[in-house]
Design a protein around this motif. Structure first.
Motif, PDB file in Angstrom:
ATOM      1  N   GLU A  19       0.990  -0.965   0.096  1.00  0.00           N
ATOM      2  CA  GLU A  19      -0.086   0.085  -0.032  1.00  0.00           C
ATOM      3  C   GLU A  19       0.794   1.253   0.039  1.00  0.00           C
ATOM      4  N   ASP A  24      -3.153   7.037  -4.448  1.00  0.00           N
ATOM      5  CA  ASP A  24      -4.578   6.780  -3.952  1.00  0.00           C
ATOM      6  C   ASP A  24      -5.418   6.343  -5.034  1.00  0.00           C
ATOM      7  N   PRO A  26      -5.818   4.822  -9.420  1.00  0.00           N
ATOM      8  CA  PRO A  26      -4.987   3.987 -10.023  1.00  0.00           C
ATOM      9  C   PRO A  26      -4.105   4.290 -11.473  1.00  0.00           C
ATOM     10  N   GLU A 186      -7.507  -3.730 -11.049  1.00  0.00           N
ATOM     11  CA  GLU A 186      -6.732  -4.441 -10.142  1.00  0.00           C
ATOM     12  C   GLU A 186      -5.486  -4.708 -10.689  1.00  0.00           C
ATOM     13  N   LEU A 199      -3.965  -5.447  -5.211  1.00  0.00           N
ATOM     14  CA  LEU A 199      -4.410  -4.183  -4.860  1.00  0.00           C
ATOM     15  C   LEU A 199      -5.663  -3.761  -5.839  1.00  0.00           C
ATOM     16  N   TYR A 201      -8.600  -1.298  -7.003  1.00  0.00           N
ATOM     17  CA  TYR A 201      -9.311   0.273  -6.896  1.00  0.00           C
ATOM     18  C   TYR A 201     -10.766   0.213  -7.398  1.00  0.00           C
ATOM     19  N   TRP A 208     -12.102   7.130  -5.817  1.00  0.00           N
ATOM     20  CA  TRP A 208     -11.306   5.587  -6.056  1.00  0.00           C
ATOM     21  C   TRP A 208     -11.357   5.334  -4.615  1.00  0.00           C
ATOM     22  N   ARG A 210      -9.293   2.115  -2.452  1.00  0.00           N
ATOM     23  CA  ARG A 210      -8.306   1.126  -2.628  1.00  0.00           C
ATOM     24  C   ARG A 210      -8.352   0.026  -1.728  1.00  0.00           C
TER      25      ARG A 210
END
Length: 215
Positions: A19, A24, A26, A186, A199, A201, A208, A210
C-alpha cells in the motif's frame, strides 16, 4: 499431457506491491507499470497488448487480444470495426474487461467498466497515423463475417487498393474507437508460493477506493 501440465509452474519472486507503493488513484500506478513494461518486455511481446472480454446478447463471453492505442484520465482506448463480432457485442452490452499481462515483470492488471465510442474526430486522427496497408485493410476486410477463403480476401484487398490508387483512404464509417471507462482496476504482482499481492481500486461516487484482495 495432463501430468506435464500439472507439473508446469513458475514461482514469482521478482517484486512485491505494498500500500505504501500505491497512490490513492489507479492511473498513476498504471502509467508507472506500463512505462516499466515498455522498458522491460522483450520482442515479440507487445507491452500494449491486452485481452479484451465482452459479452453477447445471449450472455456468452468472448475474448481476444487487442492493442491499447490511447490512455488518458477518461479511460483506455482501442480501435476496431464497429460491424465486427466485438462491435455487435458492445452494442448489445456496452461493458467490457481488459487484462494486461507482463511476464518479465510478473505483473497483471485487470480493468472493468462501461464502454463508449470515441468521437469521430478521435477515430479519424488515429486512422490517419496508421500505416497505409492497415488503412486499406480496414476498408477491405468484412471483419468477423464468413468468407469463402483467403482468395476472397485477396480479391477484396486488390479491389480496395485500386479504389485508393490516387486518393488517400479516409476513415470508414464502420471503423473507429471505443473507450473503456474504468470502474475497477486491479494490480497483481506475482509473489512466491502463489501468495500474490493484489491491490484493487473501485470507483464509488466518483472517488477511488483502494483495498487489498487475498490471492
Amino acid at each position: 499431457m495432463s501430468r506435464n501440465l500439472a507439473d508446469m509452474r513458475r514461482d514469482y519472486t521478482r517484486d512485491g506491491l505494498s500500500e505504501e507503493q500505491a497512490p490513492d488513484e489507479p492511473f498513476a500506478l498504471f502509467h508507472q507499470w506500463f512505462a516499466e513494461a515498455v522498458k522491460t518486455e522483450q520482442a515479440p511481446v507487445e507491452p500494449n497488448a491486452m485481452t479484451l472480454a465482452t459479452v453477447d446478447a445471449a450472455g456468452r463471453p468472448h475474448c481476444r487480444i487487442l492493442l491499447l492505442k490511447g490512455l488518458d484520465a477518461r479511460g483506455f482506448t482501442f480501435f476496431t470495426n464497429y460491424e465486427s463480432a466485438k462491435g455487435a457485442e458492445l452494442a448489445a452490452r456496452p461493458f467490457a474487461a481488459m487484462t494486461f499481462f507482463w511476464p518479465s515483470l510478473e505483473r497483471q492488471v485487470r480493468i472493468e467498466g462501461r464502454v463508449e465510442r470515441v468521437s469521430l474526430e478521435e477515430s479519424d486522427a488515429y486512422f490517419q497515423v496508421r500505416p497505409l496497408g492497415s488503412r486499406i485493410g480496414a476498408w477491405a476486410s468484412p471483419q468477423s463475417q464468413v468468407i469463402s477463403g483467403r482468395s476472397q480476401l485477396d480479391e477484396l484487398l486488390a479491389e480496395t487498393e485500386r479504389r485508393f490508387m490516387e486518393i488517400a483512404p479516409h476513415c470508414p464509417e464502420h471503423w473507429g474507437g471505443y473507450r473503456l471507462l474504468p470502474e475497477r482496476i486491479e494490480f497483481w504482482q506475482g509473489r512466491a508460493s502463489r501468495l500474490h499481492d493484489r491491490l484493487n481500486y473501485r470507483l464509488e461516487d466518483a472517488v477511488w477506493q483502494r483495498e487489498r484482495l487475498a490471492p
